[in-house]
Design a protein around this motif. Structure first.
Motif, short mmCIF file in Angstrom:
data_model
loop_
_atom_site.label_atom_id
_atom_site.label_comp_id
_atom_site.label_asym_id
_atom_site.label_seq_id
_atom_site.Cartn_x
_atom_site.Cartn_y
_atom_site.Cartn_z
N TYR A 198 0.84 -1.20 0.00
CA TYR A 198 0.00 0.00 0.00
C TYR A 198 0.87 1.25 0.00
N LYS A 199 0.39 2.27 -0.69
CA LYS A 199 1.09 3.55 -0.77
C LYS A 199 0.73 4.38 0.45
N LYS A 200 1.72 4.75 1.22
CA LYS A 200 1.49 5.34 2.53
C LYS A 200 0.83 6.71 2.48
N SER A 201 0.95 7.41 1.37
CA SER A 201 0.30 8.72 1.27
C SER A 201 -1.20 8.60 1.09
N ALA A 202 -1.67 7.43 0.66
CA ALA A 202 -3.09 7.23 0.41
C ALA A 202 -3.75 6.28 1.41
N ILE A 203 -2.99 5.32 1.93
CA ILE A 203 -3.56 4.26 2.76
C ILE A 203 -2.69 4.02 3.98
N SER A 204 -3.32 3.81 5.12
CA SER A 204 -2.60 3.45 6.34
C SER A 204 -3.12 2.12 6.87
N LEU A 205 -2.24 1.40 7.55
CA LEU A 205 -2.56 0.08 8.09
C LEU A 205 -3.05 0.21 9.53
N ILE A 206 -4.17 -0.44 9.81
CA ILE A 206 -4.68 -0.52 11.17
C ILE A 206 -4.22 -1.83 11.82
N SER A 207 -4.44 -2.95 11.14
CA SER A 207 -4.03 -4.25 11.65
C SER A 207 -4.00 -5.25 10.51
N ASN A 208 -3.35 -6.38 10.75
CA ASN A 208 -3.33 -7.45 9.75
C ASN A 208 -3.12 -8.79 10.42
N ASP A 209 -3.54 -9.85 9.76
CA ASP A 209 -3.33 -11.21 10.23
C ASP A 209 -3.35 -12.14 9.02
N THR A 210 -3.01 -13.39 9.26
CA THR A 210 -2.98 -14.40 8.21
C THR A 210 -3.71 -15.65 8.70
N PHE A 211 -4.50 -16.25 7.84
CA PHE A 211 -5.06 -17.56 8.17
C PHE A 211 -4.83 -18.50 7.00
N TRP A 212 -4.76 -19.80 7.35
CA TRP A 212 -4.46 -20.83 6.35
C TRP A 212 -5.76 -21.38 5.79
N LEU A 213 -5.78 -21.66 4.53
CA LEU A 213 -6.97 -22.15 3.84
C LEU A 213 -6.99 -23.66 3.89
N SER A 214 -7.29 -24.16 5.11
CA SER A 214 -7.20 -25.58 5.40
C SER A 214 -8.24 -25.93 6.45
N ASN A 215 -8.17 -27.16 6.93
CA ASN A 215 -9.08 -27.58 8.00
C ASN A 215 -8.68 -27.03 9.36
N THR A 216 -7.46 -26.50 9.47
CA THR A 216 -6.98 -25.88 10.72
C THR A 216 -6.41 -24.50 10.37
N PRO A 217 -7.29 -23.53 10.12
CA PRO A 217 -6.86 -22.26 9.55
C PRO A 217 -5.99 -21.39 10.45
N PHE A 218 -5.96 -21.66 11.76
CA PHE A 218 -5.14 -20.85 12.64
C PHE A 218 -3.74 -21.44 12.83
N ASP A 219 -3.47 -22.56 12.19
CA ASP A 219 -2.15 -23.20 12.24
C ASP A 219 -1.54 -23.22 10.84
N VAL A 220 -0.22 -23.22 10.79
CA VAL A 220 0.46 -23.44 9.51
C VAL A 220 0.10 -24.84 9.04
N SER A 221 -0.66 -24.93 7.97
CA SER A 221 -1.22 -26.23 7.61
C SER A 221 -1.62 -26.26 6.14
N LYS A 222 -1.71 -27.49 5.62
CA LYS A 222 -2.08 -27.70 4.22
C LYS A 222 -3.30 -28.59 4.15
N PHE A 223 -4.21 -28.26 3.27
CA PHE A 223 -5.40 -29.06 3.06
C PHE A 223 -5.01 -30.40 2.44
N PRO A 224 -5.58 -31.51 2.92
CA PRO A 224 -5.25 -32.82 2.33
C PRO A 224 -5.55 -32.86 0.84
#
Length: 319
Positions: free
Chosen positions: A105-131
């Motif tokens: 993001y370009k800082k003159s136009a957009i500012s960050l409030i917060s961010n997170d990552t989730f996994w697109l798997s059966n255990t989305p809050f863990d580093v994980s891969k879908f079978p």
């Protein structure tokens, strides 16, 4: 704001050339190239300059990338300079291993409030891969503020890359993302934007993920903990879906190409062309789609910046 979604093609031909060396090697701007002199995939050290030029020339202020290895992320950060910032993690370890789906993001136009990552798997809050999936898959979730205009506007932006091998993973991923997007719309009351390479076209046998996130077919069952964390009260946004901006933008304001994936095929070989990269807006509204364009990754010298084309969208947000 102008937003971009761009699958960069991972750095499959690594070398030790620095961004500055690539810049120093740029040819005379007035010299004609050898037309279509380059063939097939070129090293990232060549392609990255083309990606940088796209962002600069199009006036983009927010960009979601896919398939970016850590070197590619840091290269773009170097080329874009201090005017830009980014967030994201490597999908293989939650730090720096594997591909990122970073948000720039370009800082003159957009500012960050917060961010997170989730996994697109059966255990989305863990580093994980879908079978059965070919790779680990993630979504980068951000809360941002658009600072342009008369009043700053807070919004949610999700960027992702779904699996290329498992249709079941793509359907689960779309269901997870729709759940999170609905939660954000309900709890923030603001606009929700999603970008990504879905590896799922809008029609055909592989369109399940697209159909789920746009509300054409029901979601599949997802992780209970995730569902509970991002639950909304009964009756709140019951018909919430993500809307394909290409379907919403006024027809005269839709330009450029149709296919977003081309491979590194020679000009004229459209055997693999398809539309799998999208920009969506939440059906809760507070946004308008003003323009939509799929750019070209090909330049006269024959270099393809990626095996995907960049997708650009002009979006107006309302507080």
């Amino acid at each position: 704001m102008r937003i971009a979604s761009y699958n960069l093609r991972y750095d499959s031909m690594p070398d030790s050339i620095t961004p500055q060396q690539s810049l120093d090697a740029l040819p005379d701007a007035l010299a004609a190239p050898t037309y279509y002199g380059a063939k097939g995939e070129q090293p990232w050290s060549t392609r990255r300059i083309k990606v940088f030029e796209h962002l600069e020339s199009e006036g983009v202020v927010l960009a979601g990338f896919q398939e970016a290895l850590v070197r590619q992320v840091t290269d773009l950060a170097t080329l874009l300079g201090d005017e830009w910032a980014w967030v994201g993690v490597g999908r293989d370890d939650g730090v720096a291993a594997g591909e990122f789906s970073p948000v720039f993001y370009k800082k003159s136009a957009i500012s960050l409030i917060s961010n997170d990552t989730f996994w697109l798997s059966n255990t989305p809050f863990d580093v994980s891969k879908f079978p059965g999936a070919g790779s680990f898959r993630i979504c980068t979730a951000t809360h941002l503020t658009l600072q342009t205009g008369n009043k700053p506007v807070k919004f949610t932006y999700l960027n992702t890359h779904l699996d290329d091998q498992s249709d079941a993973e793509r359907r689960l991923a779309a269901s997870l993302m729709l759940t999170r997007a609905r939660y954000e719309a309900a709890t923030t009351g603001g606009p929700v934007i999603v970008t990504g390479d879905f590896n799922s076209p809008s029609t055909g046998t592989d369109s399940g993920a697209y159909q789920i996130i746009t509300g054409q077919i029901p979601p599949v069952a997802i992780n209970q903990t995730f569902a509970e964390k991002y639950a909304v009260p009964d009756g709140v946004l019951p018909n919430f879906v993500m809307q394909d901006l290409k379907a919403i933008t006024p027809r005269p304001k839709i330009s450029g190409e149709y296919a977003t994936y081309t491979g590194f095929n020679a000009p004229g070989d459209a055997s693999v062309y398809t539309r799998i990269d999208f920009v969506y807006g939440g059906s809760n509204g507070k946004w308008t789609a003003d323009a939509y364009k799929v750019g070209s990754s090909l330049t006269d010298d024959g270099v393809l910046a990626s095996d995907h084309r960049p997708v650009f969208a002009d979006i107006t947000l309302q507080a």
